[in-house]
Design an enzyme around this catalytic site. Sequence first.
Site, mmCIF file in Angstrom:
data_model
loop_
_atom_site.group_PDB
_atom_site.id
_atom_site.type_symbol
_atom_site.label_atom_id
_atom_site.label_comp_id
_atom_site.label_asym_id
_atom_site.label_seq_id
_atom_site.Cartn_x
_atom_site.Cartn_y
_atom_site.Cartn_z
ATOM 1 N N GLY A 1 0.755 -1.348 -0.039
ATOM 2 C CA GLY A 1 -0.162 -0.105 -0.119
ATOM 3 C C GLY A 1 0.955 1.304 -0.159
ATOM 4 N N THR B 1 9.371 3.367 1.078
ATOM 5 C CA THR B 1 9.172 2.017 0.768
ATOM 6 C C THR B 1 9.568 1.132 2.402
ATOM 7 O OG1 THR B 1 9.852 0.389 -0.644
ATOM 8 C CG2 THR B 1 11.692 1.951 0.437
ATOM 9 N N SER C 1 8.422 2.789 -4.255
ATOM 10 C CA SER C 1 8.543 2.658 -5.817
ATOM 11 C C SER C 1 7.321 2.705 -6.457
ATOM 12 C CB SER C 1 9.296 1.091 -6.017
ATOM 13 O OG SER C 1 8.398 0.123 -5.633
ATOM 14 N N GLU C 2 6.067 2.585 -5.970
ATOM 15 C CA GLU C 2 5.013 2.499 -6.530
ATOM 16 C C GLU C 2 4.334 3.920 -6.540
ATOM 17 O OE1 GLU C 2 2.012 -1.109 -6.358
ATOM 18 O OE2 GLU C 2 2.505 -0.705 -4.340
ATOM 19 N N HIS D 1 -3.423 3.818 -2.632
ATOM 20 C CA HIS D 1 -3.405 2.454 -3.154
ATOM 21 C C HIS D 1 -3.373 1.425 -2.199
ATOM 22 C CE1 HIS D 1 -2.129 -1.021 -5.385
ATOM 23 N NE2 HIS D 1 -1.003 -0.909 -4.563
HETATM 24 ZN ZN LIG Z 1 0.151 -2.567 -4.512
#
Ligand SMILES: [Zn+2]
Length: 349
Positions: free
Chosen positions: A106, A122, A152-153, A172
Site C-alpha cells: 500500500g 518503501t 517504488s509505486e 493504493h
Molecule cells: Zn500494491
Amino acid sequence: MRAIISAREVEELLRKGGDIKSIPSDAIVTPAARDLLREFENSGARPWSSGLEKTSAKAAQPVTPASSPAELEAFFNSPEIHALKLQICEVGRRLWTRAYVDGNGGNIAIRVGQGLALCTPTLVSKGFMKPEDLCLVDLDGNQLAGGKKRTSEILMHLQIMKRQTRAVATVHCHPPHATAFAVAGVEPPTCMIPEIEVFIGKVPIAPYRTPGTMEMGKLVSDLEDQHNTILMANHGVVSWSHINVEDAYFKMEIIEAYCRTVVVAAQLGTPLKTFSQTHLQDLLKIKQTLGIPDPRIGLKECELCNNDEWRPGVACAVPPQPSGAPGPDEQAEALVRAITDQIMSRLKT
Ligand SMILES: [Zn+2]
C-alpha cells in the site's frame, strides 16, 4: 430562515481558505460540522485539508522542485506539512487496521506546493508510520527530502496527479474483496447500493503490469479522467480525491464494503435485486452537484446499468424493447434466476 451548515460545507469553506467567522451566528450547525470546527479551532490547522491551498497560498515565493535544498527542507519540516504527514499516518493506520494492506504493501500520496508530493516510504508497514518516515518528491518521482526512501509505486500516484489535475491525494492498497474482483477480472456490478454509485460509480479494471513501472501508471491514469477508483488486475485498488486524503481513503472503504456485500449476497440463493435506471439517474444528479466525474452522466437510461461483466449476471444494459416483448427488468430477473439456479444445483451435487 436559519441556514443549516453541514460538515461538507465546513470542509469546503476551509478548503477554499474561507473564514469560519463567515458562518452566520444564528446558523444551525450539524454535530459533525461542529466537531470539524472545534478540531480546526483547537489545532490551528485545517483538518483534512488538501494541503494545496495552504502551501501554495502562504509563501510569497511558492516552493517548487527548483527551490534550493534549504528551502525544500524548511518546507518539508514546516507545521503545515507536518499536519499533512499526520493525515497520511492516520490513513495508513486505518488501512492496516482494516486489513486493506499487508506487509509493507500500500502507499499514500498528497499533492503539496507546486509540482511536489508528500508520500509514504518503501519497506514500512502502513499501520505504524511516523511523520518522520515520510518523503517529499517532485512529480517525476525524484526524492527531495525525507530520511527514508520513497515507495517504488509512487510513480503511479504521480502519473495520476499529472494527468488528473484535480487529484490532490491518492491511496493504493489491497483490500481482499475488491482485489478478488480484480483477480477474477470481473468489474463490480452496478445499481445495487446507492453509496458506491454516488461516491465512486462504475469501477473499471486496469490491465496487469509490474507494480512500480511507468507502464502500470499509464494504464491506470488513462482511466482517471472518468473514474476516481480503479481496480488493478491481479494486484489491488487505487483511488484519487479532489478533496483530501481522507476522502481518497473513504473510497477504499466504500469499494471494499460493496464488493464484500455483493459476494455475500450472491451466496444467499436468491436473485440479487437492482434498483431501476430512473433511480440511478437521480443518484447521478446528486453526484454531479458534488463535482464527482462519472462517464455515465448524460447516458440514456437503457445504457446505465451495464452488468454484463458480473457473473452471476444482472444485465439491464439492453436496447429499448419493442412493445409486447419482456422489459429489461424481467429479462434481467430471468437471467439472474437461471444463473443462480445453475450455481445452486452445482453446489448441491
Ligand atoms: Zn500494491
